[in-house]
Design an enzyme around this catalytic site. Structure first.
Site, PDB file in Angstrom:
ATOM      1  N   TYR A  45     -18.310   3.441   2.258  1.00 55.19           N
ATOM      2  CA  TYR A  45     -19.724   3.236   2.578  1.00 55.19           C
ATOM      3  C   TYR A  45     -20.033   3.438   4.064  1.00 55.19           C
ATOM      4  CZ  TYR A  45     -19.730   1.031  -2.043  1.00 55.19           C
ATOM      5  OH  TYR A  45     -19.596   0.779  -3.390  1.00 55.19           O
ATOM      6  N   THR A  65       0.836  -1.194   0.000  1.00 54.80           N
ATOM      7  CA  THR A  65       0.000   0.000   0.000  1.00 54.80           C
ATOM      8  C   THR A  65       0.873   1.247   0.000  1.00 54.80           C
ATOM      9  OG1 THR A  65      -1.766   1.178   1.179  1.00 54.80           O
ATOM     10  CG2 THR A  65      -0.117   0.080   2.520  1.00 54.80           C
ATOM     11  N   ALA A  94       0.070   5.584   4.211  1.00 54.48           N
ATOM     12  CA  ALA A  94       0.933   5.609   5.402  1.00 54.48           C
ATOM     13  C   ALA A  94       0.170   5.232   6.660  1.00 54.48           C
ATOM     14  CB  ALA A  94       1.554   6.996   5.556  1.00 54.48           C
ATOM     15  N   GLY A  95      -1.126   5.528   6.695  1.00 46.48           N
ATOM     16  CA  GLY A  95      -1.928   5.175   7.859  1.00 46.48           C
ATOM     17  C   GLY A  95      -2.040   3.679   8.048  1.00 46.48           C
ATOM     18  N   PHE A 141     -14.765   6.575   5.689  1.00 43.99           N
ATOM     19  CA  PHE A 141     -14.727   6.769   4.245  1.00 43.99           C
ATOM     20  C   PHE A 141     -15.583   5.684   3.594  1.00 43.99           C
ATOM     21  CE2 PHE A 141     -11.303   4.049   5.592  1.00 43.99           C
ATOM     22  CZ  PHE A 141     -11.337   3.002   4.701  1.00 43.99           C
ATOM     23  N   ASP A 148      -7.472  -6.897   0.675  1.00 44.56           N
ATOM     24  CA  ASP A 148      -8.540  -6.480  -0.228  1.00 44.56           C
ATOM     25  C   ASP A 148      -9.836  -6.532   0.572  1.00 44.56           C
ATOM     26  OD1 ASP A 148      -9.290  -5.588  -2.864  1.00 44.56           O
ATOM     27  OD2 ASP A 148     -10.370  -7.470  -3.097  1.00 44.56           O
TER      28      ASP A 148
END
Length: 216
Positions: free
Chosen positions: A168, A11, A14-15, A166, A73
């Site tokens: 849904y 990814t 960074a979070g 963020f 995922d």
């Protein structure tokens, strides 16, 4: 002190790296994000399940870096929509023209609520699913990889509530807590969420899985 083993989280977020870095450090791991590996290009996720896509990402990054890779995922499954949007959650409404000032997340929610407009609340069962896969370079057989999963059960509301989170989150109601995912703090969400469950499973399974792999 023993040297930490470098592992890549697939990814650029960074979070997400920070979220896993501390618990894995206690297991002897130094976690790095993709910003440290510019040679990794865009990854085509053409699997048919969350687990397949997580394994594709993890294997691609492991090949490109020569290091153990972790990838995830995730998405939303709605029973009344036969499991949609599923693996297409992030791009669910890409077939709709955006309204002025509308974000991609809000466009996805707009399509979801349109498709559920005639479905009563008691039939709006849904769940967030997160699969995390761990792959070591060249070791891709099912018995050589580690795949864990977290599931967060809830229902879809007819309108948005809350401003945190963020995707849904504003229409996904946690029926146990009686609030949406967008009303929870980050810490509260991690304690309940599909991703939080998957992270805890990964941490619990990591020592045994890592011990089963050949040391390089």
């Amino acid at each position: 002190m023993a040297e930490l083993e470098r592992v890549v989280l697939a990814t650029h977020n960074a979070g997400k790296v920070r979220e896993l870095a501390e618990p894995l450090r206690s297991l002897g791991v130094e976690l790095l994000g993709l910003e440290a590996f510019p040679q990794v290009g865009e990854i085509v996720e053409d699997g048919t399940t969350f687990a397949e896509n997580a394994l594709i990402k993890a294997a691609t990054v492991a090949d490109a870096t020569g290091l153990i890779s972790i990838a995830d995922d995730s998405g939303l499954e709605v029973d009344a929509l036969d499991g949609r949007p599923g693996i297409y959650s992030a791009r669910y409404a890409d077939d709709l023209l955006p309204m002025e000032g509308e974000s991609r997340d809000m466009r996805n929610i707009r399509k979801l609520l349109m498709e559920l407009k005639d479905v009563p609340y008691e039939r709006r069962q849904a769940r967030f699913v997160c699969c995390m896969a761990c792959v070591s370079p060249g070791l891709y057989e099912p018995e050589e990889t580690l795949v864990v999963q977290g599931i967060w059960e809830g229902r879809i509301l007819p309108s948005c509530i809350g401003s945190n989170g963020f995707g849904y989150d504003p229409v996904f109601a946690d029926v146990v807590l009686g609030v949406t995912a967008a009303q929870l703090t980050r810490e509260e969400k991690m304690a309940r969420s599909h991703r939080g469950q998957a992270v805890q499973s990964l941490i619990a399974c990591w020592p045994e899985w890592r011990a089963s792999l050949p040391r390089k």
